[in-house]
Design a protein around this motif. Structure first.
Motif, PDB file in Angstrom:
ATOM      1  N   LEU A 189       0.812  -1.190  -0.028  1.00 36.05           N
ATOM      2  CA  LEU A 189      -0.156   0.114  -0.022  1.00 36.05           C
ATOM      3  C   LEU A 189       0.786   1.106   0.075  1.00 36.05           C
ATOM      4  O   LEU A 189       0.585   2.305  -0.933  1.00 36.05           O
ATOM      5  N   VAL A 190       1.908   1.104   0.828  1.00 32.41           N
ATOM      6  CA  VAL A 190       2.768   2.426   0.845  1.00 32.41           C
ATOM      7  C   VAL A 190       3.374   2.439  -0.526  1.00 32.41           C
ATOM      8  O   VAL A 190       3.484   3.709  -1.227  1.00 32.41           O
ATOM      9  N   GLY A 191       4.060   1.673  -1.037  1.00 31.71           N
ATOM     10  CA  GLY A 191       4.575   1.487  -2.569  1.00 31.71           C
ATOM     11  C   GLY A 191       3.660   2.022  -3.483  1.00 31.71           C
ATOM     12  O   GLY A 191       4.000   2.887  -4.352  1.00 31.71           O
ATOM     13  N   GLY A 192       2.430   1.426  -3.704  1.00 32.47           N
ATOM     14  CA  GLY A 192       1.322   1.699  -4.649  1.00 32.47           C
ATOM     15  C   GLY A 192       0.613   3.316  -4.365  1.00 32.47           C
ATOM     16  O   GLY A 192       1.068   4.126  -5.519  1.00 32.47           O
ATOM     17  N   LEU A 193       0.356   3.553  -3.236  1.00 36.32           N
ATOM     18  CA  LEU A 193      -0.301   4.792  -2.727  1.00 36.32           C
ATOM     19  C   LEU A 193       0.935   6.102  -2.966  1.00 36.32           C
ATOM     20  O   LEU A 193       0.753   7.100  -3.623  1.00 36.32           O
ATOM     21  N   GLY A 194       2.023   5.494  -2.607  1.00 39.63           N
ATOM     22  CA  GLY A 194       3.061   6.570  -2.366  1.00 39.63           C
ATOM     23  C   GLY A 194       3.639   6.851  -3.775  1.00 39.63           C
ATOM     24  O   GLY A 194       3.952   8.244  -4.206  1.00 39.63           O
ATOM     25  N   GLY A 195       3.949   5.748  -4.362  1.00 42.74           N
ATOM     26  CA  GLY A 195       4.220   5.987  -5.710  1.00 42.74           C
ATOM     27  C   GLY A 195       3.085   6.828  -6.811  1.00 42.74           C
ATOM     28  O   GLY A 195       3.780   7.819  -7.474  1.00 42.74           O
TER      29      GLY A 195
END
Length: 265
Positions: free
Chosen positions: A66-72
């Protein structure tokens, strides 16, 4: 479909936030005496070849995804959106420069570009998120540029200019608000893409290394024991599939409501 996607997303998000309280075992503490333990009250989904709790790995791996997807997506939207807004509104040499930059990034295969960035940087969550954000900058730049060009000649923009509004005010107060919905709808689709991209990097051993769990490195770690213990691959693969499915459903629903063309890009 939108409700089921929203329900799945909320379930994954809640699991990621509440992961310390939902699993009795920290995923970074292997128990070699409990290697390949079957499902039990102590290990609800069993353990892997290192004695790591599978449920704990899934819950903590949700954080990374989630951090990787949303942050990206947030990084890509801010950088690419700013580039596309200026290029679409101003046109001329600014548009040509932005087009060259986006075309150059798009010329590289996405996975190769990701591998190149993460190879140079340390495999931390922040660096992986940054690399994922760079990958989607051209997509956001093109989307915003196309919308900005269509709004730049509208009557309300001409009226604002005739009243003495500056270029920055027109771009960010008149044009940008009309593009937000299209960007928001498209973002759901790209979150799904980036979650799969992060899992691919983890599977190849180029993202966050073991024993810190991600869904991709859990699948990679369990593939050698797939015939005897198929759940080591099957469980994280199913969770990854359902998470990506939820974002795709949300993206399609948002695209139909706010920007029918964005969902088809």
């Amino acid at each position: 479909r939108a409700r089921s996607g929203l329900l799945l997303f909320m379930l994954v998000a809640a699991s990621a936030l509440l992961s310390p309280w939902l699993t009795p075992h920290a995923p970074l503490q292997p128990d070699y005496r409990a290697r390949y333990a079957p499902a039990s009250l102590e290990h609800p989904l069993g353990t892997d070849g290192q004695g790591l709790d599978v449920l704990g790995g899934l819950l903590y791996g949700a954080r990374v995804s989630l951090v990787g997807g949303l942050g990206g997506v947030l990084i890509g939207a801010l950088i690419g959106g700013a580039m596309g807004l200026v290029a679409g509104y101003r046109g001329g040499w600014v548009d040509r420069v932005v087009s060259i930059l986006t075309d150059t990034l798009l010329a590289f295969p996405s996975l190769i570009l990701l591998i190149a960035i993460v190879t140079v940087l340390d495999p931390t969550l922040m660096n992986v998120t940054f690399a994922l954000g760079v990958m989607v900058v051209p997509s956001f730049a093109r989307l915003v540029r196309a919308n900005a060009m269509s709004f730049a000649g509208r009557e309300f923009v001409t009226a604002a200019r005739s009243l003495g509004a500056g270029e920055l005010r027109i771009m960010f107060r008149e044009v940008a608000p009309n593009i937000v919905q299209a960007v928001f709808a498209y973002s759901f689709m790209l979150v799904a893409v980036l979650i799969v991209a992060e899992a691919s990097l983890s599977y190849l051993g180029l993202s966050i290394p073991r024993p810190e769990p991600t869904w991709g490195n859990m699948i990679a770690a369990g593939q050698s024991d797939f015939q005897r213990y198929p759940y080591l691959v099957g469980v994280p693969a199913v969770v990854l599939f359902l998470t990506v499915l939820s974002f795709n459903q949300l993206g399609e629903a948002a695209g139909r409501k706010w920007s029918p063309g964005a969902a088809k890009i």
